[in-house]
Design a protein around this motif. Structure first.
Motif, short mmCIF file in Angstrom:
data_model
loop_
_atom_site.label_atom_id
_atom_site.label_comp_id
_atom_site.label_asym_id
_atom_site.label_seq_id
_atom_site.Cartn_x
_atom_site.Cartn_y
_atom_site.Cartn_z
N ALA A 230 26.93 15.27 9.49
CA ALA A 230 27.00 16.39 8.53
C ALA A 230 27.67 17.60 9.17
N LEU A 231 27.36 17.83 10.43
CA LEU A 231 27.96 18.97 11.13
C LEU A 231 29.47 18.78 11.29
N LEU A 232 29.87 17.56 11.55
CA LEU A 232 31.32 17.29 11.65
C LEU A 232 31.99 17.59 10.31
N GLN A 233 31.38 17.10 9.23
CA GLN A 233 31.96 17.31 7.90
C GLN A 233 32.07 18.80 7.57
N VAL A 234 31.02 19.52 7.86
CA VAL A 234 31.00 20.96 7.57
C VAL A 234 32.07 21.68 8.39
N SER A 235 32.24 21.28 9.64
CA SER A 235 33.25 21.94 10.49
C SER A 235 34.65 21.71 9.93
N GLN A 236 34.89 20.53 9.42
CA GLN A 236 36.21 20.24 8.86
C GLN A 236 36.42 20.94 7.52
N ASP A 237 35.36 21.00 6.73
CA ASP A 237 35.47 21.68 5.44
C ASP A 237 35.70 23.18 5.61
N ILE A 238 34.99 23.80 6.53
CA ILE A 238 35.16 25.25 6.69
C ILE A 238 36.53 25.54 7.31
N GLY A 239 37.03 24.61 8.10
CA GLY A 239 38.40 24.76 8.62
C GLY A 239 39.41 24.77 7.49
N ALA A 240 39.22 23.87 6.53
CA ALA A 240 40.13 23.80 5.38
C ALA A 240 40.02 25.07 4.54
N ILE A 241 38.81 25.53 4.34
CA ILE A 241 38.59 26.76 3.55
C ILE A 241 39.24 27.95 4.25
N LEU A 242 39.09 28.00 5.55
CA LEU A 242 39.67 29.10 6.33
C LEU A 242 41.19 29.12 6.23
N VAL A 243 41.79 27.96 6.40
CA VAL A 243 43.25 27.88 6.36
C VAL A 243 43.78 28.31 4.99
N GLU A 244 43.15 27.82 3.94
CA GLU A 244 43.61 28.19 2.60
C GLU A 244 43.36 29.67 2.32
N GLY A 245 42.27 30.17 2.83
CA GLY A 245 41.98 31.59 2.66
C GLY A 245 43.02 32.46 3.34
N ILE A 246 43.42 32.07 4.53
CA ILE A 246 44.44 32.85 5.26
C ILE A 246 45.77 32.79 4.54
N ARG A 247 46.12 31.59 4.10
CA ARG A 247 47.40 31.43 3.38
C ARG A 247 47.51 32.41 2.21
N ALA A 248 46.43 32.51 1.45
CA ALA A 248 46.49 33.28 0.22
C ALA A 248 46.24 34.78 0.44
N ALA A 249 45.72 35.14 1.59
CA ALA A 249 45.32 36.54 1.79
C ALA A 249 46.53 37.45 1.95
N SER A 250 46.44 38.61 1.33
CA SER A 250 47.49 39.63 1.50
C SER A 250 47.28 40.35 2.83
N VAL A 251 48.38 40.70 3.46
CA VAL A 251 48.28 41.39 4.75
C VAL A 251 48.20 42.89 4.48
N VAL A 252 46.99 43.37 4.50
CA VAL A 252 46.72 44.79 4.21
C VAL A 252 45.74 45.29 5.27
N PRO A 253 45.55 46.62 5.35
CA PRO A 253 44.62 47.14 6.36
C PRO A 253 43.23 46.52 6.28
N THR A 254 42.76 46.20 5.06
CA THR A 254 41.45 45.57 4.92
C THR A 254 41.59 44.05 4.89
N PHE A 255 42.17 43.52 5.93
CA PHE A 255 42.51 42.09 5.95
C PHE A 255 41.26 41.21 5.99
N PHE A 256 40.22 41.66 6.65
CA PHE A 256 38.98 40.86 6.71
C PHE A 256 38.51 40.51 5.29
N SER A 257 38.43 41.52 4.45
CA SER A 257 37.90 41.28 3.11
C SER A 257 38.85 40.44 2.28
#
Lengths: 131, 508
Positions: free
Chosen positions: B308-335
């Protein structure tokens, strides 16, 4: 809609001072939404301005040959310029910024001020470090 | 000194390297895959506050030239014999670095199909670029160093944590090159956070580490462990000369309680115990939120085992990558990244229920205000409600607080406001000069309510009210409740009530 040639677009936008260009998406009417960095003067404590690469969004209208017809946006807003000023101060205070002409050897340095061909001071990242 | 290649030169070179890479790959296909095993550090040579004590594991011989993300160690120029070497030898250091590099690249590769390094087709690695207690990614490759501390020589390239952090910079530079040069505190801090997240997620690809960390934490991943502690040995070495520069038992710890602040209000430098606008320091806010989200995602699994931990690590990696792709580069980049990650979790992983734990992490670390964290995935509904008091002091005035934006399903609630006249005219200090602005009664009450949401201390008990805005606390014990306030219906009103005072030190 003209076919987006990213390389041509990058070259055209580079002539207008945009760097690290990436096409975010294609819009109707031959426009593309682009993210890029633009060198913009940042004034730190009354000294000679430092030109910093500031993230901007712009909408570019292309002609039938894929060349830039017009640009909307692309000007850094006050918040991003203030962020850049704060960033430069942070780099300086934490010993991560080398001045123009300074050797880039000290541990922890990540950025350098360089003089470009126009004689401007430009902030450039050289590397990322782990600490 | 490293010099930056021009983009044009880089691309030209990349094209040539691509052709050479294809030729090499073709010839490599004819070669048999190496067999056998090598010795390597599991995650770091150090353990906790000690410079030694890391776990040695045996791993298959890594093939660096392979796709995805081919890599070449250029210093040393030739690989030692691929066999288990004892720790403390140069041959061991070579293979432990190679193993970590290959593992990191293998983790990110499937999440970024078809992507190549920003530096060209192959990432060059120098395992000993000189004397320093540091490691670098520049647009030429990765550079590691050696340095002395308390009579011990430390090699930064010997730590899989350090290697996978630097590899993370190279990966993110491929994914979003604009971030490399962007003059923005949050953008720079996010790059550092991504390095630490890369170290965490790459470590989780090891079965032995997954089993070890689950045993160490009793299945509660949010506890500090050898997974959350980054670069113990390098942290120890830096601590010998500058104790305040690093954590007490590592370089940085993903289990932390740092809460987002506008970087403009932070000092430019601070000891490791405090937050500053320096990118490594500020990165800990995002990493802490991410780790808490990861821990919460595992907690949603019926069986919290290593699979389960392996699956979660891979899923959050996918979520992170897609989140970065779509995020606008602005001063409040974290949010920006956080909001897009929540959107990805809600749309692509709704069946897994990842949205709530991720939201909990981001809200509890202040990266997203509760209202925005809800709004990014659902439209708030508005229902009128009013309330009355039973147990609070009658001397405290009540306020009708607008809460429509939190997705509770009610437009307003009744709270007991600290609205008595001030006896002493004091306020917290501003970072610049003078006192910080004193909030008005409504703002203070709303701030308090939002703080309860952020800290996961609010329980919604009324049936008519949506619990969507409740923030899951991955740190919450399984055996007892720790929320301090309830939102309950009393008469015709929704009333905020304290139900307990929790003085627990471990429950941040």
């Amino acid at each position: 809609m003209p076919r987006i040639k990213e390389k041509t677009l990058t070259t055209e936008l580079a002539k207008r001072g945009f760097e690290s260009v990436s096409v975010k998406r294609e819009l109707p009417g031959g426009r593309v939404e682009v993210e890029a960095n633009k060198l913009h003067p940042v004034h730190i404590e009354g000294n000679e301005p430092i030109y910093a690469p500031i993230p901007v969004s712009l909408s570019v209208e292309l002609d039938a040959r894929g060349r830039v017809k017009s640009i909307d946006g692309g000007t850094p807003n006050p918040a991003t310029v203030a962020d850049a000023a704060r960033y430069i101060k942070t780099l300086r205070d934490s010993g991560q910024l080398a001045a123009a002409g300074e050797q880039h050897a000290a541990s922890g340095l990540t950025h350098q001020i360089e003089r470009d061909e126009q004689g401007r001071q430009v902030l450039r990242r050289k590397r990322f470090s782990i600490s | 000194m490293a010099t930056k290649r021009s983009k044009r030169a880089s691309k030209t070179s990349a094209a040539k390297s691509k052709r050479r890479g294809k030729a090499r790959a073709a010839s490599a296909e004819g070669r048999a895959k190496p067999t056998g095993v090598i010795n390597a550090w599991e995650q770091d040579p150090g353990a906790g506050a000690q410079p030694s004590g890391g776990q040695v594991i045996q791993r298959p011989v890594p093939v660096l030239r392979d796709q995805p993300f081919p890599i070449r160690i250029v210093n040393p120029a030739s690989a030692p014999e691929a066999k288990p070497h004892p720790p403390g030898t140069a041959d061991f250091r070579y293979w432990t670095a190679a193993e970590a590099l290959r593992r990191g690249a293998d983790f990110w590769g499937p999440l970024l199909p078809g992507m190549s390094w920003e530096v060209g087709s192959i990432l060059p690695i120098d395992l000993d670029f000189g004397i320093d207690l540091n490691a670098f990614y520049d647009r030429e490759g990765l550079k590691f160093f050696h340095g002395s501390a308390a009579g011990r020589t430390v090699f930064s390239g010997e730590s899989p944590d350090v290697v996978c952090h630097e590899l993370g910079h190279a990966i993110l530079d491929s994914l979003k090159p604009q971030l490399f040069d962007a003059a923005s505190i949050e953008v720079a801090a996010f790059h550092e956070s991504f390095g630490d997240m890369s170290a965490l997620l790459s470590a989780l690809q090891l079965p032995s580490l997954r089993e070890g960390v689950l045993a160490e934490t009793g299945g509660a991943l949010r506890r500090a462990s050898r997974l959350s502690r980054l670069a113990e040995q390098l942290g120890w070495a830096i601590r010998q000369s500058v104790p305040s520069a690093v954590e007490a038992d590592c370089l940085r710890n993903a289990v932390n309680t740092f809460f987002y602040r506008d970087p403009d209000t932070l000092p430019t430098t601070a000891p490791a115990t405090a937050l500053s606008s320096e990118p490594h320091s500020f990165s800990r806010v995002f990493t802490g939120a991410f780790f808490e989200g990861l821990a919460g995602m595992l907690a949603t699994k019926g069986t919290r085992d290593e699979a389960a931990l392996l699956q979660v690590s891979q899923d959050i990696g996918a979520i992170l990558v897609e989140g970065i792709r779509a995020a606008s580069v602005v001063p409040t980049f974290f949010s920006q990244v956080a909001a897009t990650m929540l959107g990805v979790a809600a749309s692509q992983f709704s069946a897994q229920g990842y949205e709530a734990p991720l939201r909990g992490g981001f809200v509890r670390h202040g990266i997203l205000p509760p209202s925005m964290a809800v709004a990014v995935t659902q439209a708030p509904t508005r229902i009128a409600a009013v309330a009355a008091s039973q147990t609070e002091s009658k001397t405290l005035p009540t306020l009708h607080l607008s809460v429509a934006e939190y997705g509770l399903g009610v437009a307003s609630i009744v709270v007991y406001a600290a609205a008595e006249p001030k006896r002493l005219q004091v306020a917290g200090a501003a970072l610049a000069v003078g006192p910080a602005p004193s909030p008005g009664e409504d703002q203070a009450a709303k701030s308090f309510f939002e703080d309860l949401l952020r800290r996961g201390r609010l329980k919604v008990v009324a049936k008519a009210v949506s619990p969507a805005a409740e923030v899951m606390r991955s740190a919450a014990p399984l055996t007892h409740e720790t929320y301090t306030h309830e939102l309950r219906r009393e008469g015709g009103q929704m009333v905020l009530r304290r139900v307990r005072i929790d003085c627990g030190h471990g429950h941040h």
